[in-house]
Design a protein around this motif. Structure first.
Motif, mmCIF file in Angstrom:
data_model
loop_
_atom_site.group_PDB
_atom_site.id
_atom_site.type_symbol
_atom_site.label_atom_id
_atom_site.label_comp_id
_atom_site.label_asym_id
_atom_site.label_seq_id
_atom_site.Cartn_x
_atom_site.Cartn_y
_atom_site.Cartn_z
ATOM 1 N N VAL A 36 -15.251 1.634 -19.839
ATOM 2 C CA VAL A 36 -16.144 2.646 -20.412
ATOM 3 C C VAL A 36 -17.591 2.164 -20.344
ATOM 4 O O VAL A 36 -18.501 2.930 -20.008
ATOM 5 C CB VAL A 36 -15.730 2.967 -21.864
ATOM 6 N N ARG A 37 -17.814 0.898 -20.644
ATOM 7 C CA ARG A 37 -19.175 0.343 -20.597
ATOM 8 C C ARG A 37 -19.728 0.392 -19.171
ATOM 9 O O ARG A 37 -20.877 0.778 -18.955
ATOM 10 C CB ARG A 37 -19.170 -1.083 -21.122
ATOM 11 N N GLU A 38 -18.928 0.015 -18.179
ATOM 12 C CA GLU A 38 -19.374 0.062 -16.789
ATOM 13 C C GLU A 38 -19.656 1.491 -16.352
ATOM 14 O O GLU A 38 -20.627 1.746 -15.636
ATOM 15 C CB GLU A 38 -18.323 -0.567 -15.874
ATOM 16 N N PHE A 39 -18.833 2.427 -16.785
ATOM 17 C CA PHE A 39 -19.047 3.832 -16.449
ATOM 18 C C PHE A 39 -20.372 4.320 -17.026
ATOM 19 O O PHE A 39 -21.152 4.985 -16.342
ATOM 20 C CB PHE A 39 -17.891 4.688 -16.976
ATOM 21 N N ASN A 40 -20.639 3.987 -18.286
ATOM 22 C CA ASN A 40 -21.891 4.413 -18.914
ATOM 23 C C ASN A 40 -23.093 3.769 -18.242
ATOM 24 O O ASN A 40 -24.127 4.421 -18.074
ATOM 25 C CB ASN A 40 -21.881 4.101 -20.412
ATOM 26 N N ASP A 41 -22.983 2.504 -17.858
ATOM 27 C CA ASP A 41 -24.078 1.841 -17.141
ATOM 28 C C ASP A 41 -24.346 2.525 -15.800
ATOM 29 O O ASP A 41 -25.503 2.755 -15.430
ATOM 30 C CB ASP A 41 -23.765 0.368 -16.917
ATOM 31 N N ALA A 42 -23.296 2.843 -15.078
ATOM 32 C CA ALA A 42 -23.451 3.515 -13.791
ATOM 33 C C ALA A 42 -24.061 4.897 -13.979
ATOM 34 O O ALA A 42 -24.933 5.315 -13.204
ATOM 35 C CB ALA A 42 -22.109 3.614 -13.081
ATOM 36 N N LYS A 43 -23.626 5.604 -15.009
ATOM 37 C CA LYS A 43 -24.164 6.939 -15.295
ATOM 38 C C LYS A 43 -25.653 6.853 -15.612
ATOM 39 O O LYS A 43 -26.444 7.663 -15.125
ATOM 40 C CB LYS A 43 -23.403 7.557 -16.469
ATOM 41 N N ASP A 44 -26.045 5.866 -16.400
ATOM 42 C CA ASP A 44 -27.460 5.688 -16.743
ATOM 43 C C ASP A 44 -28.282 5.327 -15.507
ATOM 44 O O ASP A 44 -29.414 5.812 -15.347
ATOM 45 C CB ASP A 44 -27.626 4.614 -17.814
ATOM 46 N N GLU A 49 -32.276 6.873 -11.412
ATOM 47 C CA GLU A 49 -32.615 7.067 -10.001
ATOM 48 C C GLU A 49 -33.038 8.506 -9.733
ATOM 49 O O GLU A 49 -34.002 8.761 -9.014
ATOM 50 C CB GLU A 49 -31.436 6.692 -9.105
ATOM 51 N N LEU A 50 -32.317 9.465 -10.307
ATOM 52 C CA LEU A 50 -32.678 10.873 -10.121
ATOM 53 C C LEU A 50 -34.036 11.176 -10.736
ATOM 54 O O LEU A 50 -34.858 11.870 -10.129
ATOM 55 C CB LEU A 50 -31.608 11.781 -10.735
ATOM 56 N N GLU A 51 -34.285 10.668 -11.935
ATOM 57 C CA GLU A 51 -35.572 10.907 -12.581
ATOM 58 C C GLU A 51 -36.706 10.275 -11.784
ATOM 59 O O GLU A 51 -37.760 10.894 -11.612
ATOM 60 C CB GLU A 51 -35.553 10.363 -14.009
ATOM 61 N N ASN A 52 -36.515 9.058 -11.286
ATOM 62 C CA ASN A 52 -37.540 8.403 -10.471
ATOM 63 C C ASN A 52 -37.787 9.169 -9.177
ATOM 64 O O ASN A 52 -38.929 9.318 -8.748
ATOM 65 C CB ASN A 52 -37.155 6.962 -10.164
ATOM 66 N N ASP A 58 -42.665 14.842 -7.222
ATOM 67 C CA ASP A 58 -43.767 15.554 -7.864
ATOM 68 C C ASP A 58 -45.107 14.925 -7.509
ATOM 69 O O ASP A 58 -46.087 15.633 -7.277
ATOM 70 C CB ASP A 58 -43.588 15.571 -9.384
ATOM 71 N N LYS A 59 -45.167 13.594 -7.455
ATOM 72 C CA LYS A 59 -46.410 12.919 -7.092
ATOM 73 C C LYS A 59 -46.794 13.216 -5.653
ATOM 74 O O LYS A 59 -47.959 13.369 -5.324
ATOM 75 C CB LYS A 59 -46.281 11.412 -7.290
ATOM 76 N N ALA A 60 -45.799 13.299 -4.770
ATOM 77 C CA ALA A 60 -46.076 13.563 -3.361
ATOM 78 C C ALA A 60 -46.559 14.994 -3.158
ATOM 79 O O ALA A 60 -47.337 15.268 -2.248
ATOM 80 C CB ALA A 60 -44.830 13.312 -2.524
#
Length: 74
Positions: A36-44, A49-52, A58-60
């Motif tokens: 569960v911890r690894e899944f949550n880390d991967a999800k985060d 990555e999507l937000e970045n 948007d900057k481009a």
């Protein structure tokens, strides 16, 4: 199907205890917790990555002062 009551939960716990034994349950729960911890880390990480990527996009797309023609150039 109705809601699960205390007696059903107790029955499930007894069946798990009989099938796995009292020595295997802590190992099983530890492994489940790690999963569960690894899944949550991967999800985060995927979310970051999507937000970045969206921020970079948007900057481009923002017009810069050097790219926009001045009113005198028209």
């Amino acid at each position: 199907m109705g809601e699960i009551g205390f007696s059903e939960i107790l029955l499930i716990a007894v069946v798990v205890l009989v099938l796995f034994g009292s020595k295997k349950i802590p190992d099983f729960m530890r492994g489940l917790g790690k999963g569960v911890r690894e899944f949550n880390d991967a999800k985060d990480n995927v979310r970051k990555e999507l937000e970045n990527g969206m921020k970079e996009k948007d900057k481009a797309q923002e017009p810069t002062e050097t790219n926009t023609p001045s009113p005198d150039e028209k």
